[in-house]
Design a protein around this motif. Structure first.
Motif, PDB file in Angstrom:
ATOM      1  N   VAL A  19       0.811  -1.211   0.000  1.00 53.06           N
ATOM      2  CA  VAL A  19       0.000   0.000   0.000  1.00 53.06           C
ATOM      3  C   VAL A  19       0.849   1.268   0.000  1.00 53.06           C
ATOM      4  O   VAL A  19       0.441   2.296  -0.531  1.00 53.06           O
ATOM      5  N   VAL A  20       2.040   1.210   0.555  1.00 52.26           N
ATOM      6  CA  VAL A  20       2.839   2.437   0.702  1.00 52.26           C
ATOM      7  C   VAL A  20       4.079   2.437  -0.186  1.00 52.26           C
ATOM      8  O   VAL A  20       4.906   3.329  -0.090  1.00 52.26           O
ATOM      9  N   ASP A  21       4.220   1.456  -1.047  1.00 51.05           N
ATOM     10  CA  ASP A  21       5.386   1.387  -1.920  1.00 51.05           C
ATOM     11  C   ASP A  21       4.937   0.888  -3.293  1.00 51.05           C
ATOM     12  O   ASP A  21       4.366  -0.197  -3.408  1.00 51.05           O
ATOM     13  N   ALA A  22       5.188   1.683  -4.332  1.00 53.10           N
ATOM     14  CA  ALA A  22       4.702   1.347  -5.675  1.00 53.10           C
ATOM     15  C   ALA A  22       5.318   0.053  -6.190  1.00 53.10           C
ATOM     16  O   ALA A  22       4.648  -0.749  -6.848  1.00 53.10           O
ATOM     17  N   LYS A  23       6.605  -0.176  -5.913  1.00 51.38           N
ATOM     18  CA  LYS A  23       7.250  -1.416  -6.354  1.00 51.38           C
ATOM     19  C   LYS A  23       6.569  -2.632  -5.750  1.00 51.38           C
ATOM     20  O   LYS A  23       6.298  -3.624  -6.432  1.00 51.38           O
ATOM     21  N   GLU A  24       6.291  -2.531  -4.442  1.00 53.04           N
ATOM     22  CA  GLU A  24       5.651  -3.664  -3.777  1.00 53.04           C
ATOM     23  C   GLU A  24       4.208  -3.836  -4.243  1.00 53.04           C
ATOM     24  O   GLU A  24       3.687  -4.946  -4.257  1.00 53.04           O
ATOM     25  N   ALA A  25       3.571  -2.740  -4.631  1.00 49.59           N
ATOM     26  CA  ALA A  25       2.209  -2.851  -5.178  1.00 49.59           C
ATOM     27  C   ALA A  25       2.210  -3.655  -6.467  1.00 49.59           C
ATOM     28  O   ALA A  25       1.312  -4.467  -6.710  1.00 49.59           O
ATOM     29  N   LEU A  26       3.238  -3.457  -7.296  1.00 58.82           N
ATOM     30  CA  LEU A  26       3.333  -4.202  -8.547  1.00 58.82           C
ATOM     31  C   LEU A  26       3.576  -5.683  -8.278  1.00 58.82           C
ATOM     32  O   LEU A  26       2.950  -6.557  -8.910  1.00 58.82           O
ATOM     33  N   SER A  27       4.468  -5.980  -7.339  1.00 68.73           N
ATOM     34  CA  SER A  27       4.731  -7.373  -6.977  1.00 68.73           C
ATOM     35  C   SER A  27       3.489  -8.018  -6.364  1.00 68.73           C
ATOM     36  O   SER A  27       3.157  -9.174  -6.652  1.00 68.73           O
ATOM     37  N   PHE A  28       2.787  -7.256  -5.540  1.00 67.58           N
ATOM     38  CA  PHE A  28       1.562  -7.748  -4.902  1.00 67.58           C
ATOM     39  C   PHE A  28       0.502  -8.061  -5.944  1.00 67.58           C
ATOM     40  O   PHE A  28      -0.181  -9.087  -5.872  1.00 67.58           O
ATOM     41  N   PHE A  29       0.385  -7.195  -6.964  1.00 70.65           N
ATOM     42  CA  PHE A  29      -0.593  -7.439  -8.023  1.00 70.65           C
ATOM     43  C   PHE A  29      -0.250  -8.714  -8.797  1.00 70.65           C
ATOM     44  O   PHE A  29      -1.130  -9.503  -9.121  1.00 70.65           O
ATOM     45  N   SER A  30       1.037  -8.913  -9.092  1.00 69.44           N
ATOM     46  CA  SER A  30       1.431 -10.128  -9.814  1.00 69.44           C
ATOM     47  C   SER A  30       1.120 -11.366  -8.983  1.00 69.44           C
ATOM     48  O   SER A  30       0.718 -12.409  -9.530  1.00 69.44           O
ATOM     49  N   TRP A  31       1.283 -11.274  -7.670  1.00 70.68           N
ATOM     50  CA  TRP A  31       0.968 -12.396  -6.776  1.00 70.68           C
ATOM     51  C   TRP A  31      -0.530 -12.679  -6.777  1.00 70.68           C
ATOM     52  O   TRP A  31      -0.957 -13.841  -6.845  1.00 70.68           O
ATOM     53  N   LEU A  32      -1.334 -11.622  -6.716  1.00 68.30           N
ATOM     54  CA  LEU A  32      -2.785 -11.791  -6.759  1.00 68.30           C
ATOM     55  C   LEU A  32      -3.228 -12.383  -8.099  1.00 68.30           C
ATOM     56  O   LEU A  32      -4.152 -13.206  -8.156  1.00 68.30           O
ATOM     57  N   LEU A  33      -2.580 -11.956  -9.175  1.00 68.30           N
ATOM     58  CA  LEU A  33      -2.888 -12.494 -10.502  1.00 68.30           C
ATOM     59  C   LEU A  33      -2.646 -13.994 -10.540  1.00 68.30           C
ATOM     60  O   LEU A  33      -3.467 -14.764 -11.057  1.00 68.30           O
ATOM     61  N   CYS A  34      -1.522 -14.400  -9.961  1.00 71.68           N
ATOM     62  CA  CYS A  34      -1.200 -15.828  -9.886  1.00 71.68           C
ATOM     63  C   CYS A  34      -2.228 -16.576  -9.045  1.00 71.68           C
ATOM     64  O   CYS A  34      -2.712 -17.648  -9.424  1.00 71.68           O
ATOM     65  N   GLY A  35      -2.601 -15.996  -7.894  1.00 70.07           N
ATOM     66  CA  GLY A  35      -3.573 -16.638  -7.018  1.00 70.07           C
ATOM     67  C   GLY A  35      -4.941 -16.775  -7.662  1.00 70.07           C
ATOM     68  O   GLY A  35      -5.593 -17.821  -7.543  1.00 70.07           O
ATOM     69  N   ALA A  36      -5.375 -15.716  -8.364  1.00 71.59           N
ATOM     70  CA  ALA A  36      -6.674 -15.764  -9.044  1.00 71.59           C
ATOM     71  C   ALA A  36      -6.680 -16.868 -10.092  1.00 71.59           C
ATOM     72  O   ALA A  36      -7.656 -17.627 -10.234  1.00 71.59           O
ATOM     73  N   TYR A  37      -5.582 -16.979 -10.830  1.00 76.98           N
ATOM     74  CA  TYR A  37      -5.501 -18.029 -11.853  1.00 76.98           C
ATOM     75  C   TYR A  37      -5.519 -19.422 -11.219  1.00 76.98           C
ATOM     76  O   TYR A  37      -6.207 -20.323 -11.712  1.00 76.98           O
ATOM     77  N   LEU A  38      -4.773 -19.604 -10.129  1.00 74.64           N
ATOM     78  CA  LEU A  38      -4.731 -20.911  -9.471  1.00 74.64           C
ATOM     79  C   LEU A  38      -6.116 -21.334  -8.977  1.00 74.64           C
ATOM     80  O   LEU A  38      -6.519 -22.498  -9.128  1.00 74.64           O
ATOM     81  N   VAL A  39      -6.848 -20.399  -8.394  1.00 74.46           N
ATOM     82  CA  VAL A  39      -8.189 -20.719  -7.892  1.00 74.46           C
ATOM     83  C   VAL A  39      -9.112 -21.113  -9.045  1.00 74.46           C
ATOM     84  O   VAL A  39      -9.822 -22.124  -8.983  1.00 74.46           O
ATOM     85  N   LEU A  40      -9.093 -20.319 -10.105  1.00 78.57           N
ATOM     86  CA  LEU A  40      -9.979 -20.594 -11.237  1.00 78.57           C
ATOM     87  C   LEU A  40      -9.567 -21.862 -11.988  1.00 78.57           C
ATOM     88  O   LEU A  40     -10.422 -22.607 -12.470  1.00 78.57           O
ATOM     89  N   SER A  41      -8.258 -22.119 -12.086  1.00 76.56           N
ATOM     90  CA  SER A  41      -7.798 -23.302 -12.817  1.00 76.56           C
ATOM     91  C   SER A  41      -8.072 -24.592 -12.054  1.00 76.56           C
ATOM     92  O   SER A  41      -7.987 -25.684 -12.622  1.00 76.56           O
TER      93      SER A  41
END
Length: 287
Positions: free
Chosen positions: A84-106
């Motif tokens: 939430v307070v660091d743009a770099k970590e926000a990008l990494s966090f989004f990529s992690w969520l993207l992976c998690g969303a795919y794993l759940v749906l797959s």
């Protein structure tokens, strides 16, 4: 640099290789489609078993990468580098969520063909986050801001998965009309499955994004200075919300589906991702 970053990158790389092997492996038969040819020879059945095994290994590698990535995010949070307070970590966090969303749906749908696109995207985003220079600007934020950005990121991740499925739907539909059955058509999900994925991922993502939009408005109104509800991020978020609201209303009201739903899904996802881009460009400040 987080301690498990090398392992995370290696596992994402292995998952990428396995997903590509599933789609382009030597066991691929141009004359066999398990979706559309219920009767097949023992040799074709062996090819399908091999493809299924590779797909399962790919999901296992991706799940391990997801877990390793989660440990890294948690470790960085203990150092004050929260998404939430660091743009770099926000990008990494989004990529992690993207992976998690795919794993759940797959786990429910056969989405290895989508993994060929989404997993490399996850890897590239995490590498960009880890290797790009930081601006060093971090400030305390409220619980409301944490809830807002987390829900918005998860909503956009679901929109991205739905958009990848929509693109695959458009490609498969075009090939079907042209009487061409390539690897994506034979290895990918059926058109009906892709449309169902689109509908469900969009519905859940829209719910999360709606709550994020409301909490974002409250946060902005409580934050002195800035553009408030007229900020570029909030305006783009509102446009994305309107696109998906229209899509869901059309699905419920007039049975909107198929190609038209896929096109609107991609348009909405591009707008939603633009919100994330603006957030990153501005260094993670604001809604």
């Amino acid at each position: 640099m987080p301690p498990l970053f090398p392992a995370t990158v290696a596992l994402y790389g292995i998952a990428c290789a396995l997903f590509f092997a599933h789609l382009y492996g030597p066991y691929y038969s141009p004359y066999y489609s398990p979706q559309h040819s219920p009767q097949h020879s023992p040799q074709q059945g062996q090819r399908q078993q091999a493809a299924t095994g590779v797909s399962s290994l790919a999901r296992i590698a991706l799940a391990l990468a997801f877990a390793s990535h989660a440990v890294d995010i948690g470790w960085l949070c203990t150092k004050g580098m929260h998404p939430v307070v660091d743009a770099k970590e926000a990008l990494s966090f989004f990529s992690w969520l993207l992976c998690g969303a795919y794993l759940v749906l797959s786990s429910r749908y056969r989405l290895a063909a989508i993994g060929v696109v989404l997993v490399p995207m996850t890897l590239v985003l995490d590498l960009a986050a880890r290797l790009s220079p930081g601006n060093g600007a971090r400030s305390a934020v409220s619980l409301l801001a944490i809830v807002h950005i987390t829900l918005a990121s998860l909503g956009v991740a679901l929109f991205a998965v739905a958009a990848c499925g929509a693109v695959l739907y458009l490609v498969e539909e075009r090939n079907l009309k042209q009487h061409r059955a390539g690897r994506l058509f034979r290895r990918g999900p059926a058109l009906e499955t892709l449309d169902t994925l689109n509908r469900r991922a969009t519905a859940v993502g829209f719910t999360l994004f709606t709550v994020a939009l409301i909490t974002g408005a409250v946060w902005l109104l409580q934050t002195p200075g800035g553009d408030g509800l007229l900020s570029a991020q909030y305006l783009l978020s509102s446009v994305a919300w309107l696109v998906y609201a229209g899509l869901i209303a059309a699905r419920i009201g007039v049975g909107f589906r198929g190609r038209r739903a896929a096109v609107l899904t991609v348009a909405g996802a591009l707008t939603a991702v633009a919100v994330l881009v603006v957030y990153l460009v501005r260094g993670g400040r604001g809604a």
